[in-house]
Design a protein around this motif. Sequence first.
Motif, short mmCIF file in Angstrom:
data_model
loop_
_atom_site.label_atom_id
_atom_site.label_comp_id
_atom_site.label_asym_id
_atom_site.label_seq_id
_atom_site.Cartn_x
_atom_site.Cartn_y
_atom_site.Cartn_z
N GLN A 866 0.86 -1.19 0.00
CA GLN A 866 0.00 0.00 0.00
C GLN A 866 0.89 1.25 0.00
N GLY A 867 0.54 2.23 -0.83
CA GLY A 867 1.28 3.48 -0.90
C GLY A 867 0.78 4.47 0.16
N ILE A 868 1.71 5.35 0.63
CA ILE A 868 1.40 6.35 1.66
C ILE A 868 1.57 7.72 1.04
N GLU A 869 0.50 8.55 1.13
CA GLU A 869 0.56 9.90 0.60
C GLU A 869 1.09 10.86 1.69
N ILE A 870 2.13 11.65 1.28
CA ILE A 870 2.69 12.61 2.25
C ILE A 870 2.91 13.97 1.60
N PRO A 871 1.92 14.52 0.90
CA PRO A 871 2.19 15.77 0.18
C PRO A 871 2.42 16.97 1.12
N ASP A 872 1.82 17.00 2.35
CA ASP A 872 1.96 18.18 3.22
C ASP A 872 2.41 17.80 4.64
N PRO A 881 5.93 22.17 0.62
CA PRO A 881 5.90 20.75 1.01
C PRO A 881 7.13 20.02 0.47
N ILE A 882 7.61 19.03 1.22
CA ILE A 882 8.72 18.18 0.80
C ILE A 882 8.13 16.86 0.33
N SER A 883 8.37 16.51 -0.96
CA SER A 883 7.80 15.27 -1.52
C SER A 883 8.95 14.32 -1.88
N GLU A 884 8.54 13.19 -2.45
CA GLU A 884 9.53 12.20 -2.85
C GLU A 884 10.45 12.72 -3.96
N TYR A 885 10.01 13.79 -4.61
CA TYR A 885 10.73 14.28 -5.78
C TYR A 885 11.49 15.57 -5.48
N SER A 886 11.66 15.92 -4.17
CA SER A 886 12.34 17.16 -3.81
C SER A 886 13.79 17.11 -4.25
#
Length: 944
Positions: A866-872, A881-886
Amino acid sequence: MNRKKLVILVVVCTVVLLTAIGINALMSFSFESNTVESSESEVTVTENEENTSQEKNSDVTNEEAVSDTVTLTNVTGDVLVIRNDTELEITSDTELITGDRVISKEDASVELIVNSNESAILGANTEIEIIDIYSNEKGINLSMRQLAGTVYHSGKHNDYSVQMGDVQSVAEGTHFITSYDPVVGESSIMVVSGIVRVTDSMTESNSRTGLLIYPALQANFTNNDNETSQVLINDISINNLVANSDPSIIEALLRNKRNIDQENKDLIDRLEQDGDILETIGLNADAYMRYQENLNNTINSIATEAFNQNKLSKEEINRINEQINVDKTSPMRDVFDERKASALEEIRRIQQMKQAQEKQRQARKQQQNQLNNLLQQIKKAQEQQKEQNEKQINQKQQQAEEQFKETLTDQQKQRLREQREEQRKEQERQEKLRLEKEREKQLQLEREEAIKADIQSITGQKLQLENGIKILDLNDFFKIKQSLTYAIQSNDPSVAEGEIDGTQLKIVPQKNGQATFTLSVGLGSFKTTKKFSVLVESKPLQAPKAVHFTDIDPLQNKIRGTLTVEKAVEESNISHYSLYWANSSQQKMGEAIKKITKTGEDLTYTFPNGTDIPEGATGIIAVSINNFGQSEKYVYTSVQDLSEPWIQKTIPDTRLYLYEPSHFEFVNYFVDPYGQSIDGFNQDYSFEIRSGDATIAEAGIDGNVFYLNGFSEGSTKITVSLLDRETNEQVLSTTFDVNVNLLPLPDAPTTIQFHDENPLSGEFSGTVSVTKALDETYVSSYELYWVNDEAQKIGDPLTIWSPTGTDLEFHLADTQMPEGATGLLVQSRNSTGVSEGNAYVEVEDYKSVWINNTIPDQVITEGSIQGIEIPDVFMDEYGEPISEYSNSYKLIAVSSDESIARAYNDGGIFIEGNGKGVANVIIQVTSWQSTEILASTTFEVTVE
């Protein structure tokens, strides 16, 4: 009991004593009217002693103040003063009066200050009774009765005497010690310097008769069952003196060493200068040197023995030496270095002395035995010679009669026989008369002995003056009732007189005091006497002259002020005065208000503030008192209650600062007669307030608040008047000064601190902490500003504080720093201006990664991903916001138990269920350039 005669059994170690007081072995004298006077040599020495003492004391008498009381000082341990069977509380200025008893218990001591140069120290387990205290131009004169223990007497004595049983010691010198054991009836007197005269207790203290005890000698008195007391006179026993003396007495003796040595030196110098005295009293060279040595070594021997017996330590004796500034050559300083040698020398001296005494005693005993044997031989020879003479005379008479009878006729022989018979009868009659006379003589002797025994049952009498005459029936005292004659004589008829009426003795009291009565009892030519004391006592006969009092307490039913008692015209029978409340009938109410000791002057007593007037009381009564009661007469004064408004406290002078209003609570400045504070709300009184210059300052009252305002620099007076609301008349008034000054600039706050807690760049949050000024007297407020790097304020104050006496805080929340600002500044302010100094802190921007939201707990099934959303969830310092693509930061997923759940970043955060259970997953933020964790958050994963 007949007054005892002192039989002085003298065993003297110092030869000078034998010669100085004229005693060789055994002498006796009576303390009756036929007391033996001292020898002329004694009188000469004594008079010289007294003259020298008077010469020495002449300057002292003129310079020193004469005291008028005997007080206690240097009290150590448990010491009691008993007055009228009541124990007194001892203070530093306790005064003694006639009749007081002073008792020192175990390990206790106390000093009696008689005059500035005269005192007595009571050692432990000692008791004395004050017989008499009176004063004259020379100071206080004291007579005491020593009931037990040891007392050291020191100083320049005037009329000073000590009674111990039947023995009375009268001081003619300065330093002596008295000891008394009442159980066995033994007393002793040790003279260190000066001379002490010993008489019986009934002899006047100023009498010139009695036994003289000289320096360095002691007299021990022992009572017997018969009519005599044995007196043993000897050198002072240093060992016994130290053993039986309290350390306080020994220390006092050592402190007085200089005076004692000087007085003994004067005596020695006088003996050396006057050869007639030495010749008169029979002092040879050896005896004189021996006596001089004893005088010189007395105090040093006491110091040595005190150390040997552990009464005083070496340090204590050295301390005493230093305090009295003893010369280095003094034997006291060498007492410890020479102690062994001195002790051996003393032992040898005592052994030699005892050997000499024993030889003298054996010689006297041998002489007495020889004399007794010679007397017995003479008596026996006389009796034998008498018997032979009588036998020869009888033989010759018989021979003559026989020869004569042969020449007589029968008629003549008959007449001779008749004459012989008549002679025989006459001889029998004469023998009968002789026996009757002897029986009468023996009966007379028995009667005389009975009278002498019976008269001793008459003892001292106490009378109350107000009770009048006291009658003693002499038949109650004497077994013989007939043929007795009586006579009575008083040595002071002004105190009491005696009268004989048949067998009644009437004692007639006249005034307070003590007299000595002499009762004479006769039987034929026989006469005997007995002296006994008569003490006349009474309640005071006079009241105080007047009493005055004025109330100065304005409260209703309260008094305050000083009461004056005018002393009685004659105070000899008065010891104190007592004050009582009294009703309108001048009857005393309750207990005494106060008992005041007489001083010889008028007395005062100050009533404390707020003293209540008892219900029903209208005045105050004053009476005289002594040990036997109160005077019947009294004086009275009425008490007028003042009862009016009054000023309880004044308004103090005040300093105002320009344009700085001041106020205070207006309570208990003006008070009504009931004790209630008067303020602006009072219905009976109002206030009027006037300023001497209203341009400088004004004042007013608002309820119970008094306020002041200053308008210009300068000084003026403010007058506050209390007015009666009904009449508008002034009742009271008070004035105070007001000074108006420019307010000084305030002190600056001490420090300021701030740390940014906001991670966003350019935004600031946190607590500003300010340490208040050291002196806030002139601080009206504190102001907080943003400032630039030149401490120039930017914009309006962030906040303004009023001083509270504590340090200050201000919370800065999500605040943008103004352009150009570099820090925060705080300053103080008042109506004059701002503080010359300030407190500054530079503000640094925190700027950091921070957590904006949390990841909720997750539930997945076993084997699923299962994926976990952490946009904010994570935000950078700019709020992005710091994302996976920062590009600046990377996200790392870590599981606490991968057997249950695995977490990983694969272009996103994923979790995989590997087994049933619960595991924690941590998401961490680091920079691409470092492994340092900048932020992290945790959530729980449940695998089903």
